[in-house]
Scaffold this active site. Structure first.
Site, PDB file in Angstrom:
ATOM      1  N   CYS A   1       0.838  -1.221   0.225  1.00 26.60           N
ATOM      2  CA  CYS A   1      -0.145  -0.024  -0.096  1.00 26.60           C
ATOM      3  C   CYS A   1       0.876   1.127  -0.013  1.00 26.60           C
ATOM      4  O   CYS A   1       1.449   1.660   1.079  1.00 26.60           O
ATOM      5  CB  CYS A   1      -0.794   0.008   1.220  1.00 26.60           C
ATOM      6  SG  CYS A   1      -1.901  -1.422   1.300  1.00 26.60           S
TER       7      CYS A   1
ATOM      8  N   LYS B   1      -0.507  -2.120  -4.871  1.00 32.72           N
ATOM      9  CA  LYS B   1      -0.185  -3.229  -5.655  1.00 32.72           C
ATOM     10  C   LYS B   1      -0.463  -4.536  -4.842  1.00 32.72           C
ATOM     11  O   LYS B   1      -0.401  -4.695  -3.710  1.00 32.72           O
ATOM     12  CB  LYS B   1       1.514  -3.254  -5.681  1.00 32.72           C
ATOM     13  CG  LYS B   1       1.850  -4.351  -6.753  1.00 32.72           C
ATOM     14  CD  LYS B   1       3.368  -4.276  -7.079  1.00 32.72           C
ATOM     15  CE  LYS B   1       3.798  -5.218  -7.972  1.00 32.72           C
ATOM     16  NZ  LYS B   1       5.198  -5.007  -8.470  1.00 32.72           N
TER      17      LYS B   1
ATOM     18  N   TYR C   1      19.111   3.140   9.834  1.00 37.69           N
ATOM     19  CA  TYR C   1      18.779   4.505  10.166  1.00 37.69           C
ATOM     20  C   TYR C   1      19.046   4.858  11.805  1.00 37.69           C
ATOM     21  O   TYR C   1      18.725   3.789  12.338  1.00 37.69           O
ATOM     22  CB  TYR C   1      17.135   4.753  10.027  1.00 37.69           C
ATOM     23  CG  TYR C   1      16.844   5.148   8.695  1.00 37.69           C
ATOM     24  CD1 TYR C   1      17.575   5.272   7.738  1.00 37.69           C
ATOM     25  CD2 TYR C   1      15.506   6.126   8.661  1.00 37.69           C
ATOM     26  CE1 TYR C   1      17.205   6.011   6.513  1.00 37.69           C
ATOM     27  CE2 TYR C   1      15.243   6.835   7.555  1.00 37.69           C
ATOM     28  CZ  TYR C   1      16.097   6.541   6.402  1.00 37.69           C
ATOM     29  OH  TYR C   1      15.890   7.427   4.997  1.00 37.69           O
TER      30      TYR C   1
ATOM     31  N   GLY D   1      11.280   4.227   5.693  1.00 41.31           N
ATOM     32  CA  GLY D   1      10.071   3.743   5.183  1.00 41.31           C
ATOM     33  C   GLY D   1       9.834   2.147   4.966  1.00 41.31           C
ATOM     34  O   GLY D   1      10.913   1.436   4.460  1.00 41.31           O
ATOM     35  N   LEU D   2       8.790   1.666   5.360  1.00 37.41           N
ATOM     36  CA  LEU D   2       8.720  -0.080   5.533  1.00 37.41           C
ATOM     37  C   LEU D   2       8.721  -0.511   3.954  1.00 37.41           C
ATOM     38  O   LEU D   2       9.367  -1.603   3.988  1.00 37.41           O
ATOM     39  CB  LEU D   2       7.281  -0.207   5.831  1.00 37.41           C
ATOM     40  CG  LEU D   2       7.194  -0.362   7.586  1.00 37.41           C
ATOM     41  CD1 LEU D   2       5.759  -0.720   7.901  1.00 37.41           C
ATOM     42  CD2 LEU D   2       8.308  -1.451   8.081  1.00 37.41           C
ATOM     43  N   ASP D   3       8.416   0.047   2.906  1.00 39.93           N
ATOM     44  CA  ASP D   3       8.470  -0.391   1.669  1.00 39.93           C
ATOM     45  C   ASP D   3      10.067  -0.616   1.289  1.00 39.93           C
ATOM     46  O   ASP D   3      10.450  -1.519   0.655  1.00 39.93           O
ATOM     47  CB  ASP D   3       7.584   0.300   0.600  1.00 39.93           C
ATOM     48  CG  ASP D   3       7.878   1.995   0.664  1.00 39.93           C
ATOM     49  OD1 ASP D   3       8.443   2.431   1.585  1.00 39.93           O
ATOM     50  OD2 ASP D   3       7.322   2.668  -0.526  1.00 39.93           O
TER      51      ASP D   3
END
EC number: 2.7.1.33
Length: 249
Positions: free
Chosen positions: A7, A13, A93, A100-102
């Site tokens: 998402c 997707k 990080y 970002g998780l993606d």
């Protein structure tokens, strides 16, 4: 069968895979929760008993989608969560939860496939790159506007730049200097992406010489594929990482 969802900020997707061998049975890209439910409801002879997802949306938006899926299909979606370490990869990080998780799942998936140092370039709404060394340490990465953002900014802030998607597609057939606005903008933005990709290669070579794998993913991966001849184009790279983050028995 398993429903998997990525998402993003602009699109969702989705794909359905077999539970025993992960073979992809169906999939697509939609622009809204409603469109996703419609597509899934209209699939012939396809049912799923499990669901896992990764979301970069707000917590409220993600919770709403999880609730819709549970109510409509009687599944209990499992959501990927930030982590300091996963599948041998260490989050680079300073505040691991801000990555970002993606992105995280994409380079976790890449390292799982390569088992070596790797450079991961994701060309979507935004363009990202990430560097993972042979020991699984994430060294960091870069974020810049992707093709949609660059195009829309020029259309929004420059009054005389107006053209439709058909013109944009035709303009990218060649990369010679443009003789119309659509050609100039589309080719210029494409060259910027290609320059970005080549710079990432130079940085990776500074770390590892030529001893690293290159992965390219995202909807605009084709725009840089020809300048990265050794790269592996893996459209579903995020889903590789998602399976590692959310294993289902």
């Amino acid at each position: 069968m398993i429903l998997e969802l990525d998402c993003g900020n602009s699109f969702i997707k989705w794909r359905i895979t077999a539970k025993n061998d992960a073979a992809v049975i169906s999939g697509g890209v939609v622009g809204s929760d409603a469109a996703l439910l419609m597509h899934l409801s209209n699939l012939p002879d396809t049912s799923f008993t499990d669901c896992r997802l990764v979301s970069v949306r707000s917590a409220e938006e993600t919770a709403r989608l999880v609730s819709l899926l549970a109510d409509t299909f009687s599944v209990a979606p499992v959501c990927a969560e930030p982590a300091q370490e996963l599948a041998g990869v260490i989050n680079g990080y300073d505040d691991f939860a801000r990555l970002g998780l993606d992105r995280w799942l994409a380079f976790v998936g890449a390292y799982h496939l390569a088992r070596s140092a790797c450079l991961v370039i994701d060309l979507g709404t935004a363009v990202t790159s990430d560097f993972v060394d042979a020991g699984g340490a994430h060294l960091g990465g870069f974020i810049c506007p992707g093709m949609p953002l660059m195009r829309n900014q020029l259309r929004t802030h420059t009054r005389r730049i107006r053209y439709d998607d058909t013109e944009a597609e035709k303009a990218l057939a060649r990369l010679v200097p443009g003789r119309a606005t659509a050609e100039a903008v589309e080719r210029g933005c494409s060259l910027m992406l290609r320059g970005f990709a080549l710079t990432q290669i130079e940085i990776a070579q500074g770390y590892w010489g030529n001893d690293f794998a290159i992965f390219v993913t995202g909807g605009d991966a084709a725009l840089v594929a020809d300048v990265l001849p050794g790269a592996r184009i893996v459209p579903d790279l995020v889903f590789v990482g998602l399976a590692l983050a959310c294993p289902l028995r």
